[in-house]
Enzyme design. Structure first.
Site, PDB file in Angstrom:
ATOM      1  N   LYS A 179       0.885  -1.179   0.000  1.00  0.00           N
ATOM      2  CA  LYS A 179       0.000   0.000   0.000  1.00  0.00           C
ATOM      3  C   LYS A 179       0.917   1.221   0.000  1.00  0.00           C
ATOM      4  O   LYS A 179       1.428   1.631   1.035  1.00  0.00           O
ATOM      5  CB  LYS A 179      -0.884  -0.014   1.253  1.00  0.00           C
ATOM      6  CG  LYS A 179      -2.215   0.684   1.115  1.00  0.00           C
ATOM      7  CD  LYS A 179      -2.146   2.143   0.728  1.00  0.00           C
ATOM      8  CE  LYS A 179      -1.868   3.063   1.877  1.00  0.00           C
ATOM      9  NZ  LYS A 179      -1.706   4.481   1.457  1.00  0.00           N
ATOM     10  N   GLY A 232       6.569   5.012   8.425  1.00  0.00           N
ATOM     11  CA  GLY A 232       5.785   6.243   8.429  1.00  0.00           C
ATOM     12  C   GLY A 232       5.864   6.925   9.779  1.00  0.00           C
ATOM     13  O   GLY A 232       6.848   6.781  10.504  1.00  0.00           O
ATOM     14  N   SER A 233       4.806   7.638  10.109  1.00  0.00           N
ATOM     15  CA  SER A 233       4.828   8.473  11.316  1.00  0.00           C
ATOM     16  C   SER A 233       4.552   7.648  12.578  1.00  0.00           C
ATOM     17  O   SER A 233       3.979   6.556  12.515  1.00  0.00           O
ATOM     18  CB  SER A 233       3.777   9.564  11.180  1.00  0.00           C
ATOM     19  OG  SER A 233       2.503   8.972  11.024  1.00  0.00           O
ATOM     20  N   VAL A 236       0.637   7.017  13.175  1.00  0.00           N
ATOM     21  CA  VAL A 236       0.029   5.946  12.373  1.00  0.00           C
ATOM     22  C   VAL A 236       0.659   4.593  12.735  1.00  0.00           C
ATOM     23  O   VAL A 236      -0.024   3.567  12.769  1.00  0.00           O
ATOM     24  CB  VAL A 236       0.141   6.244  10.861  1.00  0.00           C
ATOM     25  CG1 VAL A 236      -0.421   5.090  10.044  1.00  0.00           C
ATOM     26  CG2 VAL A 236      -0.601   7.532  10.516  1.00  0.00           C
ATOM     27  N   GLY A 237       1.946   4.597  13.069  1.00  0.00           N
ATOM     28  CA  GLY A 237       2.603   3.354  13.486  1.00  0.00           C
ATOM     29  C   GLY A 237       1.884   2.708  14.673  1.00  0.00           C
ATOM     30  O   GLY A 237       1.702   1.489  14.725  1.00  0.00           O
ATOM     31  N   GLU A 254       9.156   1.257  11.200  1.00  0.00           N
ATOM     32  CA  GLU A 254      10.257   2.171  10.861  1.00  0.00           C
ATOM     33  C   GLU A 254       9.667   3.571  10.934  1.00  0.00           C
ATOM     34  O   GLU A 254       8.981   4.011  10.012  1.00  0.00           O
ATOM     35  CB  GLU A 254      10.770   1.889   9.441  1.00  0.00           C
ATOM     36  CG  GLU A 254      11.362   0.501   9.243  1.00  0.00           C
ATOM     37  CD  GLU A 254      12.805   0.399   9.698  1.00  0.00           C
ATOM     38  OE1 GLU A 254      13.331   1.373  10.277  1.00  0.00           O
ATOM     39  OE2 GLU A 254      13.408  -0.668   9.488  1.00  0.00           O
ATOM     40  N   CYS A 288      13.623  10.265   7.253  1.00  0.00           N
ATOM     41  CA  CYS A 288      13.466   9.801   8.643  1.00  0.00           C
ATOM     42  C   CYS A 288      14.790   9.919   9.378  1.00  0.00           C
ATOM     43  O   CYS A 288      14.827  10.243  10.557  1.00  0.00           O
ATOM     44  CB  CYS A 288      12.984   8.369   8.661  1.00  0.00           C
ATOM     45  SG  CYS A 288      14.022   7.270   7.700  1.00  0.00           S
ATOM     46  N   GLU A 385      10.267  15.901  15.459  1.00  0.00           N
ATOM     47  CA  GLU A 385      10.644  15.703  14.057  1.00  0.00           C
ATOM     48  C   GLU A 385       9.909  16.748  13.207  1.00  0.00           C
ATOM     49  O   GLU A 385       8.689  16.822  13.212  1.00  0.00           O
ATOM     50  CB  GLU A 385      10.241  14.297  13.608  1.00  0.00           C
ATOM     51  CG  GLU A 385      10.698  13.992  12.209  1.00  0.00           C
ATOM     52  CD  GLU A 385      10.250  12.612  11.735  1.00  0.00           C
ATOM     53  OE1 GLU A 385       9.068  12.279  11.886  1.00  0.00           O
ATOM     54  OE2 GLU A 385      11.095  11.872  11.213  1.00  0.00           O
TER      55      GLU A 385
HETATM   56  P1  NAD Z   1       2.202   8.583   7.522  1.00  0.00           P
HETATM   57  O1  NAD Z   1       2.317   7.777   8.750  1.00  0.00           O
HETATM   58  O2  NAD Z   1       1.178   9.659   7.479  1.00  0.00           O
HETATM   59  O3  NAD Z   1       1.887   7.657   6.252  1.00  0.00           O
HETATM   60  C1  NAD Z   1       2.667   6.524   5.954  1.00  0.00           C
HETATM   61  C2  NAD Z   1       1.801   5.488   5.275  1.00  0.00           C
HETATM   62  O4  NAD Z   1       0.789   5.068   6.196  1.00  0.00           O
HETATM   63  C3  NAD Z   1       1.061   5.994   4.028  1.00  0.00           C
HETATM   64  O5  NAD Z   1       1.042   4.969   3.055  1.00  0.00           O
HETATM   65  C4  NAD Z   1      -0.336   6.242   4.543  1.00  0.00           C
HETATM   66  O6  NAD Z   1      -1.325   6.140   3.546  1.00  0.00           O
HETATM   67  C5  NAD Z   1      -0.483   5.131   5.557  1.00  0.00           C
HETATM   68  N1  NAD Z   1      -1.525   5.361   6.562  1.00  0.00           N
HETATM   69  C6  NAD Z   1      -2.023   6.559   7.004  1.00  0.00           C
HETATM   70  N2  NAD Z   1      -3.004   6.344   7.917  1.00  0.00           N
HETATM   71  C7  NAD Z   1      -3.112   5.011   8.064  1.00  0.00           C
HETATM   72  C8  NAD Z   1      -3.937   4.176   8.883  1.00  0.00           C
HETATM   73  N3  NAD Z   1      -4.842   4.690   9.706  1.00  0.00           N
HETATM   74  N4  NAD Z   1      -3.743   2.847   8.807  1.00  0.00           N
HETATM   75  C9  NAD Z   1      -2.817   2.314   7.986  1.00  0.00           C
HETATM   76  N5  NAD Z   1      -2.036   3.050   7.170  1.00  0.00           N
HETATM   77  C10 NAD Z   1      -2.178   4.380   7.214  1.00  0.00           C
HETATM   78  O7  NAD Z   1       3.643   9.126   7.266  1.00  0.00           O
HETATM   79  P2  NAD Z   1       4.115  10.134   6.162  1.00  0.00           P
HETATM   80  O8  NAD Z   1       3.767  11.505   6.591  1.00  0.00           O
HETATM   81  O9  NAD Z   1       3.663   9.658   4.830  1.00  0.00           O
HETATM   82  O10 NAD Z   1       5.711   9.909   6.227  1.00  0.00           O
HETATM   83  C11 NAD Z   1       6.499  10.634   7.056  1.00  0.00           C
HETATM   84  C12 NAD Z   1       6.876   9.848   8.275  1.00  0.00           C
HETATM   85  O11 NAD Z   1       7.502   8.624   7.898  1.00  0.00           O
HETATM   86  C13 NAD Z   1       7.914  10.578   9.096  1.00  0.00           C
HETATM   87  O12 NAD Z   1       7.586  10.503  10.457  1.00  0.00           O
HETATM   88  C14 NAD Z   1       9.200   9.817   8.819  1.00  0.00           C
HETATM   89  O13 NAD Z   1      10.166   9.904   9.813  1.00  0.00           O
HETATM   90  C15 NAD Z   1       8.702   8.439   8.631  1.00  0.00           C
HETATM   91  N6  NAD Z   1       9.670   7.650   7.857  1.00  0.00           N
HETATM   92  C16 NAD Z   1      10.402   6.699   8.500  1.00  0.00           C
HETATM   93  C17 NAD Z   1      11.353   5.958   7.806  1.00  0.00           C
HETATM   94  C18 NAD Z   1      12.185   4.906   8.510  1.00  0.00           C
HETATM   95  O14 NAD Z   1      12.746   4.067   7.820  1.00  0.00           O
HETATM   96  N7  NAD Z   1      12.304   4.911   9.823  1.00  0.00           N
HETATM   97  C19 NAD Z   1      11.532   6.171   6.444  1.00  0.00           C
HETATM   98  C20 NAD Z   1      10.767   7.138   5.818  1.00  0.00           C
HETATM   99  C21 NAD Z   1       9.821   7.869   6.544  1.00  0.00           C
END
Ligand code: NAD
Length: 483
Positions: A179, A232-233, A236-237, A254, A288, A385
Site C-alpha cells: 500500500k 511512516g509516522s 500511524v505506526g 520504521e 526519517c 521531528e
Molecule cells: P504517515 O504515517 O502519514 O503515512 C505513511 C503510510 O501510512 C502511508 O502509506 C499512509 O497512507 C499510511 N496510513 C495513514 N493512515 C493510516 C492508517 N490509519 N492505517 C494504515 N495506514 C495508514 O507518514 P508520512 O507523513 O507519509 O511519512 C512521514 C513519516 O515517515 C515521518 O515521520 C518519517 O520519519 C517516517 N519515515 C520513516 C522511515 C524509517 O525508515 N524509519 C523512512 C521514511 C519515513
C-alpha cells in the site's frame, strides 16, 4: 512526464492484473513543484485489499510458493536489471511525483536496483543451524516465510523503501501486498510492472494505492496478513501495531527520528562539513534519518557554524527538474507544518538560510533551507521531528553533556560522532541511543547492506542488510528422536 510514464496510473495491481479499483474511486495526483494536478491515481479500498490478500494466498499455494530460493533470487536480480534499464524514466517519474531533485531521484532508483541485486543474491543463502541436544536426537532449524506480508510505505523515498521491504520479503518467499502513500505512488506501480516483466508470478506482489485510513487500515487489520512492515509516522505506526495486535501478527515499525551528529573539537571539519549539512537538507529534510540536530563542542562552535552557515546561504530551492540542492516539500500541508515550526523559532538566531529561486512556480511548496543556532536542547525545534529543511545547532562543553543531549529525545534512529580520538569513538558508539551509529561519516538513507531501524519512538525491528531476511521469516525448530 508523459513520455517517461509508460503505464496507466489509475489502476490497482492484483493477481497479476491491472484493473480499476473495486469501488471505482480516483484520487488527485499532484506535482509538488507546481501544485498542479497532473492526473489521478486509484483509490483502492477494503475490497481491493481483500482481493490482493486472496491473490497473495493463492500465489503461496501455487507457482510462487513452489519456487526454489535460487529461482526467486533470479527474478529479483532481473527486476534490478530492468530498474537500471528504465532508470531515466524512473528518475523523472519520482522527481515529478515526490518533488525531489532529479539527481536524488536517480540515486533512489539506483538504490532500488541495488536492493534487488542484494536480496536476489541473498535469497538462497539463508540457512538454519544444527543444535546439540539429548543423546539420540538430531535438531535443526529452518527459516520459513511468514506467508502474506503487508507493506505500508510513505511518500518520501518510495523506491528505496519498497526495495528494502518488499525485496527482502519476496527473497524469503513471502507474497506481498503493498500500500503506497497517496501522495506518491507512481514508482510503486512502475515497480510492479517491472516485476511482472521480470517473471514474478501473479499474486506474489500486489499493489493497492489508496488512502491510509481506507486501504492502509484495511491492510493492517486484515486477518489474512501474517506480517506487517510499516514505514511512516509515529501516530500511524501505533494504529498499525494496534490493528495487527488484533490478529497477533508481528510488525516492523520504521518511524521518525531526531538524529544527532556530535562534533568534537578534534574533528576533521573539512571531512565533516558536507555530511553535517547534506544529511539534513537531502530530500528537503523529509528523511526519517535526517540529521536534524548538530551538537558542536564549544571550542569549534563559532568556526563550524560560520562554515555551515555559508553552506546554507548557498542552498537553492526550486522545481525538481531544475535539479538544485532542494526541491519543494511534498504538499501544502507539509509546508504549513514546517513553517509552523519556523514561526515557533522566531526568536532563535539563524546561522544561515538558503533561497528559493525567483522563477519557482508560485503553487509549489517551497521552504528555504534554514540553520538555527544556540537552540536549547529542550526546545520544540530540538525535540520534535520537523520533516523539512530545518537544522538546529546546539553547543556542548563535555563528552558527558554531549551524550545526554544526543540521547535526550524520544527517538533513536541514527547518530554520528566526529572525532579523531579512537577511545572516544568507541565510548560514544556504545552510549548513543540509536539503531545505527556512524563514526566520522553519516549514512542518511544509504547502505543497502547495513541493518537499519530504531529504538524508542523510532520504532522496532530491522530492515535492510541480511538482517531483514530474518525479520521477513519465521524460525522452525525440528527435533528428531532416532535413538
Ligand atoms: P504517515 O504515517 O502519514 O503515512 C505513511 C503510510 O501510512 C502511508 O502509506 C499512509 O497512507 C499510511 N496510513 C495513514 N493512515 C493510516 C492508517 N490509519 N492505517 C494504515 N495506514 C495508514 O507518514 P508520512 O507523513 O507519509 O511519512 C512521514 C513519516 O515517515 C515521518 O515521520 C518519517 O520519519 C517516517 N519515515 C520513516 C522511515 C524509517 O525508515 N524509519 C523512512 C521514511 C519515513
Amino acid at each position: 512526464m508523459d513520455k517517461h510514464l509508460w503505464y496507466d496510473t489509475t489502476s490497482v495491481f492484483v493477481n497479476g492484473r491491472w484493473q480499476a479499483p473495486a469501488e471505482g474511486g480516483q484520487l488527485p495526483l499532484e506535482d509538488p513543484s507546481t501544485g498542479e494536478e497532473i492526473g489521478t491515481i486509484a483509490r483502492g479500498t477494503r475490497a481491493d485489499i481483500d482481493a490482493a490478500v486472496a491473490a497473495a494466498q493463492g500465489a503461496l499455494a501455487g507457482e510462487w510458493g513452489r519456487m526454489t530460493a535460487l529461482e526467486r533470487g533470479r527474478i529479483l536480480t532481473r527486476i534490478g536489471q530492468l530498474v537500471l534499464e528504465r532508470i531515466d524514466d524512473l528518475a523523472v517519474i519520482e522527481a515529478t511525483d515526490v518533488g525531489k531533485p532529479l539527481t536524488q531521484a536517480r540515486n533512489d532508483a539506483l538504490a532500488l536496483a541495488r536492493y534487488m541485486e542484494f536480496y536476489g543474491g541473498a535469497a538462497d543463502k539463508v540457512m538454519g543451524e544444527t543444535i546439540p541436544y539429548l543423546d539420540g536426537y538430531t535438531v535443526y532449524t529452518m527459516r520459513e516465510p511468514h506467508g502474506v506480508t503487508g507493506h505500508i510505505v510513505p511518500w518520501n523515498y518510495p523506491m528505496q523503501i519498497i526495495g528494502r521491504s518488499v525485496g527482502a520479503a519476496l527473497a524469503m518467499g513471502n507474497a506481498a501486498v503493498l500500500k503506497p502513500a497517496e501522495e506518491a505512488c507512481l514508482t510503486a506501480l512502475a515497480f510492479a510492472h517491472l516485476a511482472q516483466e521480470a517473471g514474478l508470478p501473479a499474486g506474489a506482489l500486489n499493489v493497492v494505492p489508496g488512502l491510509g485510513e481506507e486501504a492502509g487500515a484495511a491492510l493492517s487489520g486484515h486477518a489474512g496478513v501474517n506480517h506487517i512492515s510499516f514505514t511512516g509516522s509515529v501516530g500511524v505506526g501505533k494504529l498499525v501495531q494496534a490493528a495487527a495486535a488484533e490478529n497477533v501478527v508481528p510488525v516492523t515499525l520504521e518511524l521518525g527520528g531526531k538524529s544527532p551528529q556530535v562534533v568534537f573539537d578534534d574533528a576533521d571539519l573539512d571531512a565533516a562539513l558536507p555530511f553535517l549539512v547534506g544529511a539534513c537538507i537531502q530530500n528537503a529534510g523529509q528523511t526519517c534519518s535526517a540529521s536534524s540536530r548538530v551538537l558542536i563542542q564549544r571550542g569549534i562552535y563559532e568556526e563550524l557554524l560560520a562554515r555551515m552557515g555559508d553552506s546554507y546561504n548557498g542552498m537553492m530551492s526550486g522545481p525538481a527538474r531544475a535539479d538544485l540542492n532542494l526541491g519543494p516539500l511534498i504538499s501544502a500541508r507539509q509546508k504549513e507544518i514546517v513553517t509552523g515550526y519556523m514561526e515557533a523559532a522566531a526568536d532563535l538566531p539563524i546561522a544561515g538560510q538558503g533561497t528559493i529561486i525567483d522563477d519557482a512556480p508560485a503553487g509549489g511548496h517551497y521552504v528555504p533551507a534554514t540553520l538555527y543556532r544556540d537552540v536549547p536542547p529542550d526546545h520544540k525545534l530540538a525535540q520534535e521531528e520537523i520533516f523539512g529543511p530545518v537544522q538546529v545547532a546546539i553547543p556542548f562543553e563535555t563528552e558527558e553533556e554531549a551524550i545526554a543531549i544526543a540521547n535526550g529525545t524520544d527517538f533513536g534512529l541514527v547518530a554520528s560522532v566526529w572525532s579523531e580520538n579512537g577511545a572516544r569513538q568507541m565510548r560514544l558508539a556504545k552510549k548513543l541511543k540509536a539503531g545505527q551509529v556512524f563514526i566520522n561519516n553519516y549514512g542518511a538513507g544509504g547502505g543497502v547492506e547495513l541493518p537499519f531501524g530504531g529504538i524508542g519512538k523510532s520504532g522496532h525491528g530491522r530492515e535492510k542488510g541480511f538482517e531483514a531476511l530474518y525479520g521477513f521469516s519465521t524460525l522452525k525448530t525440528v527435533a528428531t528422536r532416532h535413538g
